[in-house]
Design a protein around this motif. Sequence first.
Motif, PDB file in Angstrom:
ATOM      1  N   VAL A   1       0.845  -1.181   0.000  1.00 51.10           N
ATOM      2  CA  VAL A   1       0.000   0.000   0.000  1.00 51.10           C
ATOM      3  C   VAL A   1       0.889   1.243   0.000  1.00 51.10           C
ATOM      4  O   VAL A   1       2.053   1.184   0.411  1.00 51.10           O
ATOM      5  CB  VAL A   1      -0.928  -0.014   1.244  1.00 51.10           C
ATOM      6  CG1 VAL A   1      -0.125   0.233   2.507  1.00 51.10           C
ATOM      7  CG2 VAL A   1      -2.047   0.993   1.108  1.00 51.10           C
ATOM      8  N   THR A   2       0.380   2.363  -0.464  1.00 53.68           N
ATOM      9  CA  THR A   2       1.161   3.600  -0.531  1.00 53.68           C
ATOM     10  C   THR A   2       1.715   3.963   0.848  1.00 53.68           C
ATOM     11  O   THR A   2       0.952   4.135   1.797  1.00 53.68           O
ATOM     12  CB  THR A   2       0.296   4.765  -1.038  1.00 53.68           C
ATOM     13  OG1 THR A   2      -0.234   4.423  -2.316  1.00 53.68           O
ATOM     14  CG2 THR A   2       1.131   6.031  -1.162  1.00 53.68           C
ATOM     15  N   PRO A   3       3.039   4.064   0.988  1.00 53.69           N
ATOM     16  CA  PRO A   3       3.628   4.393   2.293  1.00 53.69           C
ATOM     17  C   PRO A   3       3.297   5.820   2.717  1.00 53.69           C
ATOM     18  O   PRO A   3       3.121   6.712   1.880  1.00 53.69           O
ATOM     19  CB  PRO A   3       5.138   4.242   2.056  1.00 53.69           C
ATOM     20  CG  PRO A   3       5.259   3.425   0.811  1.00 53.69           C
ATOM     21  CD  PRO A   3       4.065   3.760  -0.019  1.00 53.69           C
ATOM     22  N   LEU A   4       3.234   6.023   4.011  1.00 45.28           N
ATOM     23  CA  LEU A   4       2.968   7.353   4.544  1.00 45.28           C
ATOM     24  C   LEU A   4       4.218   8.219   4.570  1.00 45.28           C
ATOM     25  O   LEU A   4       4.135   9.447   4.589  1.00 45.28           O
ATOM     26  CB  LEU A   4       2.402   7.237   5.964  1.00 45.28           C
ATOM     27  CG  LEU A   4       1.063   6.492   6.099  1.00 45.28           C
ATOM     28  CD1 LEU A   4       0.669   6.373   7.564  1.00 45.28           C
ATOM     29  CD2 LEU A   4      -0.029   7.191   5.301  1.00 45.28           C
ATOM     30  N   VAL A   5       5.389   7.578   4.586  1.00 45.34           N
ATOM     31  CA  VAL A   5       6.670   8.287   4.637  1.00 45.34           C
ATOM     32  C   VAL A   5       7.563   7.781   3.502  1.00 45.34           C
ATOM     33  O   VAL A   5       7.565   6.591   3.192  1.00 45.34           O
ATOM     34  CB  VAL A   5       7.368   8.060   6.003  1.00 45.34           C
ATOM     35  CG1 VAL A   5       8.704   8.794   6.058  1.00 45.34           C
ATOM     36  CG2 VAL A   5       6.466   8.523   7.151  1.00 45.34           C
ATOM     37  N   ASP A   6       8.309   8.681   2.887  1.00 44.79           N
ATOM     38  CA  ASP A   6       9.249   8.338   1.807  1.00 44.79           C
ATOM     39  C   ASP A   6       8.563   7.573   0.681  1.00 44.79           C
ATOM     40  O   ASP A   6       9.072   6.554   0.193  1.00 44.79           O
ATOM     41  CB  ASP A   6      10.418   7.503   2.353  1.00 44.79           C
ATOM     42  CG  ASP A   6      11.264   8.289   3.349  1.00 44.79           C
ATOM     43  OD1 ASP A   6      11.355   9.517   3.200  1.00 44.79           O
ATOM     44  OD2 ASP A   6      11.830   7.657   4.263  1.00 44.79           O
ATOM     45  N   GLU A   7       7.429   8.064   0.251  1.00 44.77           N
ATOM     46  CA  GLU A   7       6.643   7.371  -0.775  1.00 44.77           C
ATOM     47  C   GLU A   7       7.446   7.115  -2.047  1.00 44.77           C
ATOM     48  O   GLU A   7       7.390   6.019  -2.627  1.00 44.77           O
ATOM     49  CB  GLU A   7       5.401   8.196  -1.107  1.00 44.77           C
ATOM     50  CG  GLU A   7       4.565   7.611  -2.245  1.00 44.77           C
ATOM     51  CD  GLU A   7       3.433   8.534  -2.670  1.00 44.77           C
ATOM     52  OE1 GLU A   7       2.849   8.263  -3.736  1.00 44.77           O
ATOM     53  OE2 GLU A   7       3.148   9.504  -1.948  1.00 44.77           O
TER      54      GLU A   7
END
Length: 360
Positions: free
Chosen positions: A165-171
């Motif tokens: 899933v799309t990361p919240l940090v360092d996408e």
Amino acid sequence: MARQLRQLQLAAVEEIFRRQESTMNRRRLRDTANPFEVDDEEFSNYFHVPKAMAMYLCEALEPVLLRTQRRGLAVHVQVLVTLRFMAGGGYQRGVGRARYLAISQPSVSICIKKVTNAIVDRLLPEWIVFPKTRRKWTEIGERFQPIVKFPGVVGAIGCAHMAIVTPLVDEDAYKNHKGFHSFNVQMICDDQMRILNISVFPGSVDDQFIWTNGSVKKIMKEAHDKKMGSFYIIGDTSYELEPWLLTPLPHASEGTAEYRYTQALFRARSVVDRLYGALRGQWKCLIQESALQYQPKQASTIISACAVLHNILAYQRIPPSEENVNENEDAHPECEENSDDMLQEAKRIQGNIIQQYFSQ
């Protein structure tokens, strides 16, 4: 107004009672239903492992998972919840409502985190080990030789992207060259699809970087420098040719020795492609369509835990179910050559192999 307030209070109380009753019913069902009592085939189909392996996991992880409170979950419940999550496609709510495993979604989440962490911390060092002895390398090389046609191959290397899933940090670090978020997972395996090494990097990292910064390259280089013998890892064109890492010659003309060498390398290296298919077939949480619904740290742990479970099955000689995957699904751009002394030595070694084993 007072009457309306009273109705809302009663509704709130009824909702509390409903939730408590639901919790009690789940606990009764969990405590009375024993999945180990079903027949072997049904158990294996549901959890994707045989009973004996599930029992081994319970025993091996018990020191970490043993409940400290009366209301805590039993070790076997935690292990089976996690196995069902991995086997079923990676959605927590469905696991909690599933047969044999009547627990809440938050409890499922806790189980998955605890069990996968325990598998990686306690079992990965035991079950995924790159061999370092000449005897073991020779043994693997003898099994590879009928396929690759020359001695000394100790493993096949490859990478595949596992969607998250799309990361919240360092996408951006996790967005791969295909445009989705993933981990780039490199594995080295033997001829029997047993994983010898695993490296999990953010999806934007290329295959060559993972290899260059990994422990296996250091092991192979040290063995080469100490003249332990002629031993090689075989890879595809996303890796640079090295004295201990052989790559194909994709532009070789048909009918030439170089072409026969390349075809033999493709055949032998296909074992690592089959490995990724087996992992995704056995553990549905790894298929791209579902994507791991976790942030990077936990997603990486789940991927590594799946690899450990694969190896336990492989060493028990239980054939995994393979997912049909396009061989070019995870193809990467060809790696540019380095014009240094090491490359010249690698080309000399590659040329000698071609001349000795593929010229006729």
